[in-house]
Design an enzyme around this catalytic site. Sequence first.
Site, PDB file in Angstrom:
ATOM      1  N   GLY A 156       0.859  -1.191   0.000  1.00 54.20           N
ATOM      2  CA  GLY A 156       0.000   0.000   0.000  1.00 54.20           C
ATOM      3  C   GLY A 156       0.888   1.231   0.000  1.00 54.20           C
ATOM      4  O   GLY A 156       2.031   1.183  -0.443  1.00 54.20           O
ATOM      5  N   ARG A 157       0.333   2.328   0.518  1.00 53.11           N
ATOM      6  CA  ARG A 157       1.101   3.585   0.532  1.00 53.11           C
ATOM      7  C   ARG A 157       2.400   3.441   1.319  1.00 53.11           C
ATOM      8  O   ARG A 157       3.469   3.838   0.849  1.00 53.11           O
ATOM      9  CB  ARG A 157       0.254   4.693   1.158  1.00 53.11           C
ATOM     10  CG  ARG A 157      -0.806   5.254   0.231  1.00 53.11           C
ATOM     11  CD  ARG A 157      -1.669   6.238   0.982  1.00 53.11           C
ATOM     12  NE  ARG A 157      -2.567   5.506   1.867  1.00 53.11           N
ATOM     13  CZ  ARG A 157      -3.890   5.515   1.769  1.00 53.11           C
ATOM     14  NH1 ARG A 157      -4.477   6.246   0.866  1.00 53.11           N
ATOM     15  NH2 ARG A 157      -4.630   4.808   2.589  1.00 53.11           N
ATOM     16  N   ILE A 158       2.314   2.891   2.533  1.00 54.75           N
ATOM     17  CA  ILE A 158       3.520   2.813   3.373  1.00 54.75           C
ATOM     18  C   ILE A 158       4.470   1.752   2.814  1.00 54.75           C
ATOM     19  O   ILE A 158       5.686   1.975   2.739  1.00 54.75           O
ATOM     20  CB  ILE A 158       3.145   2.529   4.847  1.00 54.75           C
ATOM     21  CG1 ILE A 158       2.309   3.700   5.392  1.00 54.75           C
ATOM     22  CG2 ILE A 158       4.397   2.329   5.701  1.00 54.75           C
ATOM     23  CD1 ILE A 158       1.683   3.462   6.761  1.00 54.75           C
ATOM     24  N   ALA A 238       3.318  -2.435  11.300  1.00 53.21           N
ATOM     25  CA  ALA A 238       1.896  -2.368  10.907  1.00 53.21           C
ATOM     26  C   ALA A 238       1.003  -2.509  12.139  1.00 53.21           C
ATOM     27  O   ALA A 238       0.666  -1.503  12.776  1.00 53.21           O
ATOM     28  CB  ALA A 238       1.615  -3.426   9.859  1.00 53.21           C
ATOM     29  N   ARG A 239       0.622  -3.723  12.453  1.00 51.63           N
ATOM     30  CA  ARG A 239      -0.163  -3.975  13.666  1.00 51.63           C
ATOM     31  C   ARG A 239       0.363  -5.254  14.316  1.00 51.63           C
ATOM     32  O   ARG A 239       0.654  -6.248  13.619  1.00 51.63           O
ATOM     33  CB  ARG A 239      -1.647  -4.147  13.320  1.00 51.63           C
ATOM     34  CG  ARG A 239      -2.393  -2.849  13.039  1.00 51.63           C
ATOM     35  CD  ARG A 239      -2.541  -1.969  14.280  1.00 51.63           C
ATOM     36  NE  ARG A 239      -3.280  -0.739  14.036  1.00 51.63           N
ATOM     37  CZ  ARG A 239      -2.733   0.429  13.697  1.00 51.63           C
ATOM     38  NH1 ARG A 239      -1.420   0.517  13.536  1.00 51.63           N
ATOM     39  NH2 ARG A 239      -3.481   1.493  13.521  1.00 51.63           N
ATOM     40  N   GLU A 268      -0.714  -4.726  22.859  1.00 56.24           N
ATOM     41  CA  GLU A 268      -0.125  -3.447  23.252  1.00 56.24           C
ATOM     42  C   GLU A 268      -0.852  -2.848  24.437  1.00 56.24           C
ATOM     43  O   GLU A 268      -2.084  -2.930  24.470  1.00 56.24           O
ATOM     44  CB  GLU A 268      -0.215  -2.474  22.061  1.00 56.24           C
ATOM     45  CG  GLU A 268       1.094  -2.329  21.336  1.00 56.24           C
ATOM     46  CD  GLU A 268       0.984  -1.452  20.103  1.00 56.24           C
ATOM     47  OE1 GLU A 268       1.096  -2.033  19.010  1.00 56.24           O
ATOM     48  OE2 GLU A 268       0.791  -0.245  20.226  1.00 56.24           O
ATOM     49  N   HIS A 287       5.484   1.648  19.405  1.00 56.25           N
ATOM     50  CA  HIS A 287       4.527   2.149  18.399  1.00 56.25           C
ATOM     51  C   HIS A 287       4.825   3.615  18.034  1.00 56.25           C
ATOM     52  O   HIS A 287       3.993   4.504  18.259  1.00 56.25           O
ATOM     53  CB  HIS A 287       3.087   1.988  18.895  1.00 56.25           C
ATOM     54  CG  HIS A 287       2.093   1.885  17.765  1.00 56.25           C
ATOM     55  ND1 HIS A 287       0.982   1.100  17.816  1.00 56.25           N
ATOM     56  CD2 HIS A 287       2.052   2.497  16.553  1.00 56.25           C
ATOM     57  CE1 HIS A 287       0.287   1.221  16.696  1.00 56.25           C
ATOM     58  NE2 HIS A 287       0.927   2.072  15.908  1.00 56.25           N
ATOM     59  N   GLY A 289       5.840   4.582  14.843  1.00 52.26           N
ATOM     60  CA  GLY A 289       5.909   4.718  13.376  1.00 52.26           C
ATOM     61  C   GLY A 289       5.699   6.127  12.861  1.00 52.26           C
ATOM     62  O   GLY A 289       6.486   6.646  12.084  1.00 52.26           O
TER      63      GLY A 289
HETATM   64  C1  GLV Z   1      -0.639   4.100  13.495  1.00 57.44           C
HETATM   65  O1  GLV Z   1      -0.374   2.976  13.797  1.00 57.44           O
HETATM   66  C2  GLV Z   1      -1.662   4.455  12.578  1.00 57.44           C
HETATM   67  O2  GLV Z   1      -2.435   3.590  12.151  1.00 57.44           O
HETATM   68  O3  GLV Z   1      -1.756   5.638  12.236  1.00 57.44           O
END
Ligand code: GLV
Length: 326
Positions: A156-158, A238-239, A268, A287, A289
């Site tokens: 995807g974008r990231i 991601a997650r 988390e 977390h 990112g």
């Molecule tokens: C961070 O994890 C987001 O989804 O923006």
Amino acid sequence: MAKVFVTQHIGEAGVQTLREAGHDVIYRNETEPMTPAELQTAVRSAEGLVCLLTDRVDTAVLDVAPNLKMIANVAVGYDNIDVPAATERGILVSNTPDVLTETTADHAFALLLALARRIPEADAFMRAGKYEKFEMFPPLLGLDVYGKTLGIVGMGRIGAAVARRGALGFGMKVLYTANSEKTAVAQSLGAQKVSLPELLRQSDFVSINVPLTPETRHLFTLDTLRQMKPTACLINTARGPVVKEDDLLTALREGIIWGAALDVFEAEPQMTPGLADYHERLVVAPHLGSATGETREKMVETAVTNLIAGLAGNTPPNALNAEQLS
Ligand code: GLV
């Protein structure tokens, strides 16, 4: 004027923008998420909701919020919100894509490099006074990154931004999985779409960039990890639940993969017992990112812009369910 509830600390600027747009804002300026019961009480009269990824907006919440028109999540991921249930109730939902893409990709690469060159271990080594002599083959030998194969799970974008860093900055060969052919990335970076088993078999660095869905939950189990090279690294920005943490710990302990870098965790903010005490070739971050000041401010601004548009009866720029609702 609408009643807006902001669940957690987002900074004054966003709240002020909402107030300047004429909304009646209740701002819970706290950094702890609410309990489900507290959230259910707080949303009762809300027409607009600004929430974070740590707020679970499920049917129990939606069912006690009869006036709710719109939910603006201050995150790109929205697995914390039951979007189909919101849609059924005529509630708009938005997220904050784009503004955090490059920042999150920077972080994925920072983790990748930190892991490959064992920076956290080196830092701890120095501070413990263990650097006594230069050695040709020191205890903290790392891995080359330049020219290796980067596997992007979820282009995807990231994912595409991580791929660009790898291909253009580090001369990496890029493989990816995606639900559709990503022609632009494939052409500009020479990236190749492959099956997940093929990606795992060939990649030296595997970057997880998929959203959390029922299909991606526990996509990485011992079985998946066994398909990776013993010299390969896993990077998850991601997650957390995409990776079965117990299995990852086993894979690290048994040398099934070389190392892992995690920005996100299955439960988390907790880490699976054992993982916190495991230091070799494992890099962890809480977390972070999208966590630069600039980007977090843009995320708040984006969420607030979306909410103001939605409450005014317009289509929010980042609506996730506008088409289903119209
Ligand atoms: C961070 O994890 C987001 O989804 O923006």
